[in-house]
Motif scaffolding. Structure first.
Motif, PDB file in Angstrom:
ATOM      1  N   CYS A  64      -4.947   9.244   8.290  1.00  0.00           N
ATOM      2  CA  CYS A  64      -4.082   8.431   7.445  1.00  0.00           C
ATOM      3  C   CYS A  64      -4.947   7.703   6.423  1.00  0.00           C
ATOM      4  O   CYS A  64      -6.132   7.433   6.666  1.00  0.00           O
ATOM      5  N   ALA A  65      -4.355   7.430   5.290  1.00  0.00           N
ATOM      6  CA  ALA A  65      -5.075   6.817   4.184  1.00  0.00           C
ATOM      7  C   ALA A  65      -4.165   5.840   3.461  1.00  0.00           C
ATOM      8  O   ALA A  65      -2.938   5.959   3.534  1.00  0.00           O
ATOM      9  N   ALA A  66      -4.782   4.888   2.769  1.00  0.00           N
ATOM     10  CA  ALA A  66      -4.014   3.861   2.077  1.00  0.00           C
ATOM     11  C   ALA A  66      -4.668   3.509   0.753  1.00  0.00           C
ATOM     12  O   ALA A  66      -5.897   3.583   0.605  1.00  0.00           O
ATOM     13  N   ASP A  67      -3.844   3.120  -0.185  1.00  0.00           N
ATOM     14  CA  ASP A  67      -4.354   2.584  -1.436  1.00  0.00           C
ATOM     15  C   ASP A  67      -3.259   1.757  -2.094  1.00  0.00           C
ATOM     16  O   ASP A  67      -2.077   2.097  -1.988  1.00  0.00           O
ATOM     17  N   ARG A  68      -3.660   0.683  -2.785  1.00  0.00           N
ATOM     18  CA  ARG A  68      -2.655  -0.182  -3.399  1.00  0.00           C
ATOM     19  C   ARG A  68      -2.750  -0.233  -4.911  1.00  0.00           C
ATOM     20  O   ARG A  68      -1.989  -0.975  -5.551  1.00  0.00           O
ATOM     21  N   ARG A  69      -3.673   0.568  -5.468  1.00  0.00           N
ATOM     22  CA  ARG A  69      -3.841   0.486  -6.917  1.00  0.00           C
ATOM     23  C   ARG A  69      -3.392   1.739  -7.656  1.00  0.00           C
ATOM     24  O   ARG A  69      -3.098   1.681  -8.845  1.00  0.00           O
TER      25      ARG A  69
ATOM     26  N   TYR B 286       0.804  -1.214   0.000  1.00  0.00           N
ATOM     27  CA  TYR B 286       0.000   0.000   0.000  1.00  0.00           C
ATOM     28  C   TYR B 286       0.839   1.267   0.000  1.00  0.00           C
ATOM     29  O   TYR B 286       1.824   1.390   0.735  1.00  0.00           O
ATOM     30  N   ILE B 287       0.423   2.207  -0.833  1.00  0.00           N
ATOM     31  CA  ILE B 287       0.858   3.582  -0.686  1.00  0.00           C
ATOM     32  C   ILE B 287       0.136   4.143   0.540  1.00  0.00           C
ATOM     33  O   ILE B 287      -1.059   3.907   0.720  1.00  0.00           O
ATOM     34  N   MET B 288       0.852   4.869   1.392  1.00  0.00           N
ATOM     35  CA  MET B 288       0.270   5.453   2.594  1.00  0.00           C
ATOM     36  C   MET B 288       0.354   6.965   2.534  1.00  0.00           C
ATOM     37  O   MET B 288       1.360   7.522   2.092  1.00  0.00           O
ATOM     38  N   GLY B 289      -0.698   7.599   2.992  1.00  0.00           N
ATOM     39  CA  GLY B 289      -0.721   9.046   2.967  1.00  0.00           C
ATOM     40  C   GLY B 289      -1.300   9.631   4.246  1.00  0.00           C
ATOM     41  O   GLY B 289      -2.012   8.956   4.994  1.00  0.00           O
ATOM     42  N   TRP B 290      -0.943  10.887   4.504  1.00  0.00           N
ATOM     43  CA  TRP B 290      -1.559  11.665   5.575  1.00  0.00           C
ATOM     44  C   TRP B 290      -2.266  12.863   4.940  1.00  0.00           C
ATOM     45  O   TRP B 290      -1.697  13.542   4.071  1.00  0.00           O
ATOM     46  N   PHE B 291      -3.469  13.097   5.397  1.00  0.00           N
ATOM     47  CA  PHE B 291      -4.250  14.250   4.981  1.00  0.00           C
ATOM     48  C   PHE B 291      -4.719  14.969   6.233  1.00  0.00           C
ATOM     49  O   PHE B 291      -4.669  14.415   7.332  1.00  0.00           O
ATOM     50  N   ARG B 292      -5.168  16.197   6.080  1.00  0.00           N
ATOM     51  CA  ARG B 292      -5.697  16.916   7.233  1.00  0.00           C
ATOM     52  C   ARG B 292      -6.895  17.770   6.811  1.00  0.00           C
ATOM     53  O   ARG B 292      -7.015  18.147   5.652  1.00  0.00           O
ATOM     54  N   GLN B 293      -7.733  18.025   7.782  1.00  0.00           N
ATOM     55  CA  GLN B 293      -8.908  18.846   7.527  1.00  0.00           C
ATOM     56  C   GLN B 293      -9.131  19.779   8.701  1.00  0.00           C
ATOM     57  O   GLN B 293      -9.371  19.334   9.830  1.00  0.00           O
ATOM     58  N   ALA B 294      -9.010  21.071   8.411  1.00  0.00           N
ATOM     59  CA  ALA B 294      -9.267  22.097   9.409  1.00  0.00           C
ATOM     60  C   ALA B 294     -10.747  22.472   9.365  1.00  0.00           C
ATOM     61  O   ALA B 294     -11.418  22.255   8.351  1.00  0.00           O
ATOM     62  N   PRO B 295     -11.280  23.042  10.463  1.00  0.00           N
ATOM     63  CA  PRO B 295     -12.698  23.415  10.485  1.00  0.00           C
ATOM     64  C   PRO B 295     -13.058  24.342   9.333  1.00  0.00           C
ATOM     65  O   PRO B 295     -12.371  25.334   9.086  1.00  0.00           O
TER      66      PRO B 295
END
Length: 126
Positions: free
Chosen positions: A95-100, A31-40
């Motif tokens: 955190c997020a993941a995807d393998r494709r 898996y590719i791993m990522g971090w994202f964020r969301q502010a109010p």
């Protein structure tokens, strides 16, 4: 894959935090791993990503040279070390993941990732 993020908290500006994301399953290394964020009141935005082996990374310009993403495939965990934190870094971090998807900067967008953790809140006080 199921993801569990942790490590958020309250920190003063200039401080540091280390986020962790533990993944279930035996194919974490695919898996590719990522971090994202969301502010109010804002959209979810890309922060950092790492390829399956850990040999390649991407960062948003706003966190480059302050944040470092890494992974330990033996422990099914991805990390993000956050230094020199600023009040504008305040957000829920996912955190997020995807393998494709291919590992290119063009695909480092929230809609491209298929698996998501529950989020951990980071608050940076001024």
């Amino acid at each position: 894959v199921q993801l569990q993020a942790s490590g958020g908290g309250l920190v003063q500006a200039g401080g540091s935090l280390r986020l962790s994301c533990a993944a279930s399953g035996r194919t974490f290394y695919n898996y590719i791993m990522g971090w994202f964020r969301q502010a109010p009141g804002k959209e979810r935005e890309f922060v950092a990503a790492i390829n399956w082996s850990g040999s390649s990374t991407y960062y948003a310009d706003s966190v480059k040279d302050r944040f470092t993403i890494s992974r330990d495939n033996a422990k099914n965990t991805v990390f993000m070390q956050m230094n020199s934190l600023k009040p504008e870094d305040t957000a829920v971090y996912y955190c997020a993941a995807d393998r494709r998807i291919p590992f290119t900067i063009a695909t480092m967008r929230a809609p491209e990732f298929s698996s998501w953790g529950q989020g951990t809140l980071v608050t940076v006080s001024s």
